[in-house]
Design an enzyme around this catalytic site. Structure first.
Site, PDB file in Angstrom:
ATOM      1  N   LYS A  18      31.021  19.382  29.909  1.00 52.83           N
ATOM      2  CA  LYS A  18      30.124  20.434  30.399  1.00 52.83           C
ATOM      3  C   LYS A  18      28.742  20.309  29.766  1.00 52.83           C
ATOM      4  CE  LYS A  18      29.316  23.652  33.180  1.00 52.83           C
ATOM      5  NZ  LYS A  18      27.969  23.041  33.275  1.00 52.83           N
ATOM      6  N   SER A  78      28.122  23.390  37.977  1.00 56.60           N
ATOM      7  CA  SER A  78      27.683  24.495  37.127  1.00 56.60           C
ATOM      8  C   SER A  78      27.133  25.654  37.952  1.00 56.60           C
ATOM      9  CB  SER A  78      26.622  24.020  36.125  1.00 56.60           C
ATOM     10  OG  SER A  78      26.533  24.899  35.038  1.00 56.60           O
ATOM     11  N   LYS A  88      30.530  28.017  30.045  1.00 57.14           N
ATOM     12  CA  LYS A  88      31.429  28.058  31.207  1.00 57.14           C
ATOM     13  C   LYS A  88      32.789  27.462  30.880  1.00 57.14           C
ATOM     14  CE  LYS A  88      28.102  28.106  35.067  1.00 57.14           C
ATOM     15  NZ  LYS A  88      26.774  28.000  34.456  1.00 57.14           N
ATOM     16  N   SER A 121      25.137  26.727  29.645  1.00 63.77           N
ATOM     17  CA  SER A 121      26.288  26.610  30.545  1.00 63.77           C
ATOM     18  C   SER A 121      27.512  25.960  29.917  1.00 63.77           C
ATOM     19  CB  SER A 121      25.889  25.840  31.812  1.00 63.77           C
ATOM     20  OG  SER A 121      25.152  26.667  32.685  1.00 63.77           O
TER      21      SER A 121
END
Length: 411
Positions: A239, A114, A53, A50
């Site tokens: 993140k 997320s 992202k 993730s």
């Protein structure tokens, strides 16, 4: 006409002992300049999970900046997004097809929690399909100067976990891949161009659709944020990522003592150890690293910096550094300068760039490239006009008499 001069004032001392990070790959950079201050196995292509992202965040912010979408746009929820958002084994906020969601709400769900369904909804809103959005991710990566990457979807999930909704044309078990260097480079561009992303990424807790019949409490997966389990002073992003292939990964950012750092830890042993390993990097920065000024903006380079001027009313002018030059280091740096003049013909305006000042012994490397040479513009400290026809005559006469004197002295 160009000239160059070199002044040497010493050498760069050895760096202090670096921490040992227990992860497959790791890197830390100065967020302002991209200078790499720690690195280990930074070029290997690894699952980004993730953390990818961040690319979706970049593209969303760019689309808003370009006027293609707005934060207040209502986003349609497709059958695919509805089905994926209900997968409780994935990070998600459930999305309804009879409910209105704005770009801003879905972006917050993506950046804080997320949320995978919300991420795909944004991808479809921008490009029409996740397939087209993945193509844009790859195109954008190239434009940012990334070199070791592969994006197959908007979220970073392994395609096999997407309950039959993986983007068409990509392999069943494929997932997004990046090197640690490229992950740091992506984060560098994200924060450099859209620093406001931290206003969302740094939120520890928020309620999705607060005030409705189905509010959802979102707790940020970044446990280093204030009030969470592994809080670290100064951390305000960025993140996390977890898949079977990626293990446990984290791109973080911290501000301390006036410096901001970006760190990447990939394939750490546990969800919590990705934060303890990141803390080692931040402890090292706090304990050992300092921003050192090598050149002051507007300052002289060697105490008597000037260049000769051709065809000017003055024969020489003072020159100064056009920008401040700093490096992150654990020790004082006594730099070696190389001044290269690219323009010395009148007229020259005050502040005009007339060359470069290069620190040749910095031993610095940058996540965006440019190893071992750190430079700033060399600018004119004063203006000088052309001599004009009368000045040229006077100069010619002066040169003639000078030649005569030299000839006579040689007899």
């Amino acid at each position: 006409m160009a000239a160059a001069a070199i002044w040497t004032f010493g050498s760069t001392p050895a760096q202090a002992a670096e921490p040992e990070i227990e992860a497959n790959a790791s890197i830390m950079i100065d967020a302002d300049t991209g200078q790499v201050v720690y690195e280990d196995n930074t070029d290997e292509l690894l699952s980004a999970a993730s953390m990818s992202k961040m690319m979706t965040e970049y593209i969303v912010n760019k689309a808003i900046e370009d006027g293609d979408i707005s934060w207040n746009d209502e986003v349609a929820i497709s059958d695919k997004v509805r089905e994926l958002s209900l997968q409780t084994n994935l990070s998600n906020v459930p999305l309804r097809q009879d409910e209105a969601y704005t770009v801003e709400e879905l972006y917050e769900a993506m950046a804080i929690y997320s949320a995978n369904g919300a991420t795909i909804a944004l991808a479809e809103h921008i490009e029409g399909s996740e397939e087209a959005f993945a193509d844009r991710m790859n195109q954008q990566a190239g434009e940012l100067g990334m070199e070791n990457y592969e994006f197959v979807n908007a979220t970073g999930l392994n395609n096999s976990t997407m309950v039959g909704y993986a983007p068409e044309g990509s392999e069943e078990n494929a997932e997004n891949m990046m090197s640690a260097n490229d992950t740091a480079l992506l984060a560098y561009h994200l924060l450099d161009e859209y620093p406001e992303v931290l206003d969302v990424a740094g939120v520890p807790k928020k309620t999705f659709k607060e005030g409705t019949e189905e509010p959802i409490d979102m707790i940020n997966w970044n446990k280093m944020l204030p009030g969470l389990e592994q809080e670290y002073e100064g951390v305000d992003g960025l993140k996390t990522g977890t898949t079977d292939l990626a293990g446990n990964a984290f791109t973080g950012t911290v501000e301390q003592d006036g410096n901001r750092y970006i760190s990447v830890v990939m394939n750490a042993e546990t969800k919590m150890s990705r934060f303890t390993e990141t803390a080692k990097l931040y402890d090292y920065a706090e304990r050992e690293l300092e921003s050192r000024t090598l050149v002051e903006k507007g300052g002289e380079i060697d105490g008597d910096s000037s260049i000769e001027v051709d065809g000017g009313q003055e024969e020489s002018i003072d020159v100064t550094a056009g920008e401040k030059l700093e490096l992150i280091s654990s020790e004082e740096i006594e730099p070696e300068y190389e001044i290269a003049v690219s323009k010395n013909e009148a007229p020259i305006e005050k502040g005009e760039e007339v060359g470069t000042v290069v620190v040749t012994n910095s031993e610095a490397s940058y996540v965006q490239g440019g190893e071992d040479r750190t430079e700033v513009p060399l600018t004119a400290g004063e203006a000088v006009d052309e001599r004009g026809w009368f000045g040229n005559i006077v100069q010619s006469i002066g040169n003639l008499f000078s030649s005569v004197r030299h000839a006579a002295a040689g007899k």
